[in-house]
Scaffold this motif. Structure first.
Motif, short mmCIF file in Angstrom:
data_model
loop_
_atom_site.label_atom_id
_atom_site.label_comp_id
_atom_site.label_asym_id
_atom_site.label_seq_id
_atom_site.Cartn_x
_atom_site.Cartn_y
_atom_site.Cartn_z
N GLU A 64 -0.05 3.22 -14.45
CA GLU A 64 -0.59 4.50 -14.00
C GLU A 64 0.03 5.68 -14.76
O GLU A 64 -0.60 6.71 -14.90
CB GLU A 64 -0.37 4.67 -12.50
N LEU B 228 -2.48 15.69 2.75
CA LEU B 228 -1.76 16.95 2.59
C LEU B 228 -2.70 18.14 2.33
O LEU B 228 -2.58 19.17 3.00
CB LEU B 228 -0.70 16.82 1.49
N ALA C 176 2.46 1.61 -4.23
CA ALA C 176 1.70 0.35 -4.27
C ALA C 176 1.68 -0.28 -5.65
O ALA C 176 1.64 -1.50 -5.79
CB ALA C 176 0.27 0.60 -3.79
N GLY D 182 -4.68 0.24 -3.01
CA GLY D 182 -3.62 1.22 -2.83
C GLY D 182 -3.19 1.93 -4.10
O GLY D 182 -2.53 2.96 -4.04
N ARG D 183 -3.54 1.38 -5.27
CA ARG D 183 -3.05 1.99 -6.50
C ARG D 183 -3.88 3.21 -6.86
O ARG D 183 -5.10 3.19 -6.73
CB ARG D 183 -3.10 0.97 -7.65
N PRO D 184 -3.24 4.28 -7.31
CA PRO D 184 -3.99 5.48 -7.64
C PRO D 184 -4.88 5.27 -8.87
O PRO D 184 -4.59 4.43 -9.71
CB PRO D 184 -2.91 6.52 -7.94
N ILE E 113 -2.83 8.06 -16.00
CA ILE E 113 -2.93 9.41 -15.44
C ILE E 113 -2.32 10.44 -16.38
O ILE E 113 -2.84 11.53 -16.54
CB ILE E 113 -2.26 9.46 -14.04
N GLN F 194 2.47 -4.19 -5.79
CA GLN F 194 1.45 -5.18 -6.14
C GLN F 194 1.84 -6.00 -7.35
O GLN F 194 1.52 -7.18 -7.45
CB GLN F 194 0.10 -4.47 -6.32
N THR G 87 0.86 -1.19 0.00
CA THR G 87 0.00 0.00 0.00
C THR G 87 0.89 1.24 0.00
O THR G 87 2.11 1.13 0.08
CB THR G 87 -0.90 0.04 1.24
N GLN H 261 -5.26 12.52 -10.29
CA GLN H 261 -5.15 11.16 -9.77
C GLN H 261 -5.67 11.13 -8.35
O GLN H 261 -5.49 12.09 -7.60
CB GLN H 261 -3.70 10.68 -9.83
N LEU I 215 -8.09 2.25 1.81
CA LEU I 215 -7.09 1.31 1.30
C LEU I 215 -7.70 -0.06 1.04
O LEU I 215 -7.40 -0.71 0.04
CB LEU I 215 -5.95 1.16 2.31
N LEU J 205 -4.81 8.11 0.27
CA LEU J 205 -4.11 9.02 1.17
C LEU J 205 -4.04 10.43 0.60
O LEU J 205 -3.32 11.29 1.11
CB LEU J 205 -2.70 8.50 1.45
#
Lengths: 373, 295
Positions: A255, B224, A41, B118-120, A259, A45, A37, B216, B113, B220
């Motif tokens: 990603e 910030l 991550a 966990g992956r964006p 993204i 993974q 995580t 994205q 999570l 978490l």
């Protein structure tokens, strides 16, 4: 006579009953310390997928089953060090595979060193990881080589004479590789016109990119992790920077494209593995098995974790022991191992093997070249 | 730095500042009424972003419908958090509520999570916010034009509500003295619930516009922006909505200009926010617009 026969039968029966027990030897515990995580991550993974496949292919060693204990380091240095401790003290693992990133590996390595438990990082390329250590290993090349390959590509293929460098000062990996790139690029006659820092977790790169725009370099070298890399590419294009971008092995995650979208088209990077650059038979088998199991292309993290698992088991087999003291010398002497990421030889605990250059093309990673050391 | 570049940086600062402001408004509202620093605000924002993402990507809703749906559901979440976690502690010492807020924050992060992974995820920027205007060397994304306008509209709407409606009057009274207001026969729990609903809906909106700018989302992502919004709220005078907007703009401009003028100091950008926070807490704890409270 009858009694003798009975005794014989009974002892035979006892032997039969006892046999499976002797076969069910105590498992060998292997700790896996991954970025399951947190911000890294996507790498962790994929690493776990490679590991799962490796264990399915080779579930035993020395006639004992391999039991994998996965610990999540949450992409955090403190957690990496704590989790390494937990794997060693509580789980009593024979060896640790991981962590993936250089920063987390550098945090976990001293713990392993102190406990004399070998650690093999699949993906950490910062040279400091193995320096002066007896128990830290890796199955990937190191950044002096990767920086050199990047600089060569920048000068020869991208025809760059000037470069801007963006460096993530919170990551040992980025700080290291940008220094090696800078040195190699200068040795090839290039000039670094600006070097701007940022930190992991930053999302606004406008000011840095405007400073780069003012210097108008030929290329932008940005070996970022994809969380930042994809945003940097998007904001660069939005601010009108048209320079080609060059990255490092951390760019290789889906990603980046999901993204980054249109903005990462044409971005090239140096990395460890691509299914179109496979050079070994085991590599071809790996790609086939991986695609069958996960219905996607394997990346560097999955392939390198696969290799790390097998390099470890090979050393145990050669030493005929799962005791660290016995198999560590064999691990250090790994030679011409037919890994899925190429034939690898460990020199001073680091792998010496070819690098791959990929480029984003039509929303996919396209193979460009393999570069031998 | 020439004129065009300076202007470009100012536009960047305005966008970032407006985003901080939008998030800080919700923070400051809850504080103004309950004297509770709702540390879960950033994580509520994250949930709002994921809800919008599900709406837009999984159910194919147009962006405005995803935004509205997410704001409504996040408002509900805010009310539930208040009911479940904060209301039982209404008469407990303030520090207990603060610790509970941190607990809620961790709970939402870890729930995120587990549920979202966990992956964006990539967040789409709707076409209307994705137009690139080019004036000479200057490049402005339509998102950068809309966000300050939206922040201004939200601020105007809230000011109207706080100073011109009965609900707003109840809110202002509540912020002075909860017990007395209760004695006057006002349903304080209802007013607090409405405040949480509004604050959370604004967190969702702020988060969604944030995610449109930085496309994205991850579990978490709220940490910030949440902390920065808290800093912005304190700078402006916590509890004061105009102050929150001022604080947000100040912080956004400050961060952009620090890096624009001294690119080598970029690593200290987050430090700047917290140095400002410490400075204000030491020398002007009531912020730019806050009033000294009679003790």
């Amino acid at each position: 006579m009858k009694r003798l026969a009975l005794v014989l039968c009974l002892s035979l029966l006892a032997a039969l009953v006892a046999a499976p027990q002797a076969g069910a030897a105590e498992p060998i515990k292997v700790g896996v310390l991954m970025e399951v995580t947190g911000p890294s991550a996507m790498y962790g993974q994929n690493g776990l997928k490679g590991l799962e496949l490796a264990q399915a292919n080779r579930p035993t060693v020395l006639g004992r089953p391999v039991s994998v204990v996965v610990a999540d380091n949450k992409s955090d240095k403190v957690e990496a060090s704590n989790a390494a401790n937990r794997l060693i003290q509580h789980e009593k693992v024979a060896a640790i595979l991981g962590p993936l990133t250089s920063g987390n590996s550098l945090a976990a390595a001293p713990v392993c060193e102190a406990a004399s438990v070998p650690m093999i990082s699949p993906w950490a390329t910062n040279p400091m990881l193995t320096q002066g250590k007896q128990y830290a290993f890796r199955v990937c090349f190191i950044d002096p080589f990767q920086g050199q390959v990047g600089a060569n590509f920048a000068v020869k293929n991208l025809k760059a004479k000037t470069a801007a460098i963006m460096v993530d000062i919170a990551q040992d990996y980025c700080v290291g590789i940008t220094n090696f790139f800078e040195k190699a690029f200068k040795d090839l006659g290039g000039q670094v016109v600006i070097k701007t820092p940022y930190s992991s977790g930053d999302q606004e790169f406008g000011p840095q990119l405007m400073a780069i725009k003012a210097k108008n370099p030929d290329i932008i070298y940005v070996p970022a992790y994809v969380n930042e890399g994809a945003l940097i590419a998007r904001q660069a294009r939005e601010l009108g920077l048209k320079q080609p971008m060059l990255g490092g092995d951390a760019s290789q995650a889906d990603e980046l494209i999901k993204i980054g979208g249109q903005a990462v088209e044409g971005l090239s990077f140096t990395t460890h593995f691509d299914e179109n650059g496979v050079t070994t038979q085991s590599g071809q088998a790996f790609v086939k098995a991986y695609r069958a199991k996960y219905n996607e292309a394997p990346d560097s993290c999955s392939a390198l974790t696969y290799d790390a698992y097998n390099v470890l088991l090979d050393a145990m087999e050669k030493a005929k022991s799962a005791e660290a003291k016995a198999f560590v010398p064999y691990l250090a002497n790994t030679k011409d191992f037919p890994g899925v990421t190429g034939v690898l030889t460990l020199v001073a605990h680091d792998a010496v093997k070819p690098a791959v250059i990929l480029q984003v093309k039509d929303g996919k990673f396209a193979f460009v070249a393999t570069v031998n050391p | 730095m020439d004129g065009a570049q300076l202007l470009q940086q100012i536009i960047n600062g305005l966008t970032l500042g407006s985003l901080y402001a939008l998030i800080a408004i919700g923070y400051t509202m809850v504080y103004g009424i309950l004297r509770l620093i709702n540390f879960a605000h950033g994580d509520v924002l994250m949930v709002g972003c994921y809800l919008a993402w599900f709406g837009a990507v999984q159910f194919g809703l147009p962006w405005w419908a995803a935004l509205m749906g997410s704001m409504a559901l996040t408002a509900l979440l805010g009310v539930l958090i208040d009911q479940g976690a904060y209301r039982p502690l209404r008469s407990a010492p303030r520090i207990s509520a603060l610790i509970t807020a941190i607990g809620v924050s961790f709970f939402l992060e870890n729930l995120g999570l587990v549920v979202f992974g966990g992956r964006p995820k990539a967040f789409e920027r709707p076409e209307i916010f994705n137009q690139l205007y080019q004036i000479g060397d200057l490049r402005v994304l339509s998102h950068s034009v809309w966000v300050p306008i939206i922040t201004a509209l939200v601020l105007a709407g809230l000011l109207w509500m706080i100073y011109r409606t009965r609900l707003g009057m109840a809110m202002r009274a509540l912020s002075r003295d909860l017990v007395t207001v209760q004695l006057m026969g006002i349903d304080t729990n209802r007013v607090v619930a409405v405040t949480f609903a509004l604050g959370s809906a604004l967190a969702a909106a702020g988060g969604i516009f944030w995610a449109m700018k930085y496309p994205q989302i991850n579990p978490l992502m709220g940490v910030l922006p949440g902390l920065k919004a808290f800093v912005a709220a304190v700078l402006g005078g916590i509890g004061n909505v105009v102050g929150a907007v001022l604080g947000g703009l100040m912080l956004g401009f400050g961060e952009i200009m620090l890096v624009a003028l001294w690119p080598e100091l970029a690593g200290y950008r987050d430090a700047l926010a917290f140095v400002l926070l410490i400075g204000f807490l030491l020398f002007r704890p009531s912020g730019i617009l806050g009033q000294e409270l009679p003790s």
